[in-house]
Design an enzyme around this catalytic site. Structure first.
Site, PDB file in Angstrom:
ATOM      1  N   SER A  96      -3.263   4.551  44.020  1.00  0.00           N
ATOM      2  CA  SER A  96      -2.813   3.184  43.742  1.00  0.00           C
ATOM      3  C   SER A  96      -1.657   3.236  42.753  1.00  0.00           C
ATOM      4  O   SER A  96      -1.863   3.150  41.539  1.00  0.00           O
ATOM      5  CB  SER A  96      -3.965   2.349  43.175  1.00  0.00           C
ATOM      6  N   LYS A 171      -2.054  -2.999  48.306  1.00  0.00           N
ATOM      7  CA  LYS A 171      -3.296  -2.543  47.676  1.00  0.00           C
ATOM      8  C   LYS A 171      -3.553  -3.297  46.380  1.00  0.00           C
ATOM      9  O   LYS A 171      -4.672  -3.758  46.110  1.00  0.00           O
ATOM     10  CB  LYS A 171      -3.220  -1.043  47.407  1.00  0.00           C
ATOM     11  N   LYS A 240      -5.996  -1.921  36.154  1.00  0.00           N
ATOM     12  CA  LYS A 240      -4.698  -1.289  36.441  1.00  0.00           C
ATOM     13  C   LYS A 240      -4.059  -1.928  37.662  1.00  0.00           C
ATOM     14  O   LYS A 240      -2.876  -2.290  37.654  1.00  0.00           O
ATOM     15  CB  LYS A 240      -4.881   0.217  36.675  1.00  0.00           C
TER      16      LYS A 240
END
Length: 299
Positions: A96, A171, A240
């Site tokens: 990611s 994502k 995050k």
């Protein structure tokens, strides 16, 4: 003889590397030697002791690393793997990462005649082990077509969402929606309990109505209501990804729900333990309101 180099053997990377090794000659590396040994044992993967000698015989690099900084370091930092890859190689970043960093790395790879695809995954450890991950691929049509046989070893739903960086953008946005759904459902359940509706009953209503989501169908019955909080996806990794989505939203200029969700869950992090699970979003609300909704009650 050419082979695939797979970097990053964490909770997700390890089962993915094992599955990939069943279809392609795969050499594996991780900064933790025990992680390498665990993947090599019982699989066809071959260990790599260090990355210094890797490059000339590699035709595909797959990265499953925690952040863009780790990807940048592996490809252009001290290891400078990108400089040692032959023209015609393919790099697939399945972690990611940040879309801006991905676009820059894809451009640098292109200058060296190396294709670059960002292909982050969704589905968790269970689907990583069975090869049923959802994959969001970014890159040119040709690069994604080249990557497809490798992606198919670990995923069964693969969507080419756009150019380089688009996969990582998709994502982050997916995880933003996932986290926001948990937060919204938690608020609804807490309010419902205040008005005399038991949490399990409210979840049953949501799952039979238009408020249904993956959060109400899976996260609440499996992790939140029982009080186990064991989805194995870290709260910090969720933050995050939400942070990436927040920065993307800032470029748009108007995304108040994104900002509110990120700020609330960021501020609530301090109320949780060192290794918090992302389903502990519910605990943030419990500790703030004093209303418990899990069977183990507030902790």
């Amino acid at each position: 003889m050419s082979h695939t180099l797979f970097l990053g053997l964490g909770r997700m990377g390890a089962p993915m590397a094992r599955l990939h090794a069943e279809a392609f000659e795969t050499h594996v590396f991780d900064v933790f030697p025990d992680a390498v040994s665990a993947v090599v044992e019982g699989s066809s993967a071959r260990p790599v002791a260090d990355l210094v000698s890797e490059g000339a015989d590699v035709d595909v690099v797959i990265l499953m690393l925690p952040t863009s900084r780790h990807v940048e370091d592996a490809l252009t930092g001290e290891g400078a793997l990108l400089e040692r890859l032959p023209a015609g190689s393919l790099v697939i970043d399945m972690g990611s990462s940040e879309p801006g960093s991905t676009r820059s790395l894809a451009a640098a790879a292109g200058e060296r005649g190396v294709d670059y695809v960002d292909a982050p995954v969704s589905g968790g450890i269970a689907k990583a082990e069975t090869g049923e991950l959802t994959i969001m691929a970014g890159g040119t049509d040709d690069a994604v077509a080249r990557a497809m046989p490798h992606l198919e070893t670990v995923g069964n739903s693969i969507v080419h969402v756009g150019p380089a960086g688009a996969g990582h953008a998709a994502k982050a946005l997916n995880n933003l929606v996932s986290a926001t759904n948990i937060a919204a459902a938690t608020e609804a359940v807490l309010i419902a309990k205040h008005f005399g509706i038991e949490p399990a009953a409210m979840i049953e209503v949501l799952n039979a109505s238009t408020g249904m989501s993956q959060a109400t169908q899976v996260k609440f019955p499996q992790h939140i209501l029982p009080g186990t909080y064991a989805s194995k996806f870290a709260y910090d990794l969720m933050l995050k990804d939400m942070g990436i989505a927040r920065r993307m939203a800032d470029e748009v200029g108007f995304a108040p729900v994104t900002g509110a969700a990120f700020d609330t869950l960021s501020e609530g992090r301090s109320a949780l333990g060192e290794h918090a699970d992302h389903t502990e979003i519910a605990r943030v609300y419990t500790r703030t309101t004093g209303i418990s909704i899990d069977e183990g009650h507030a902790r």
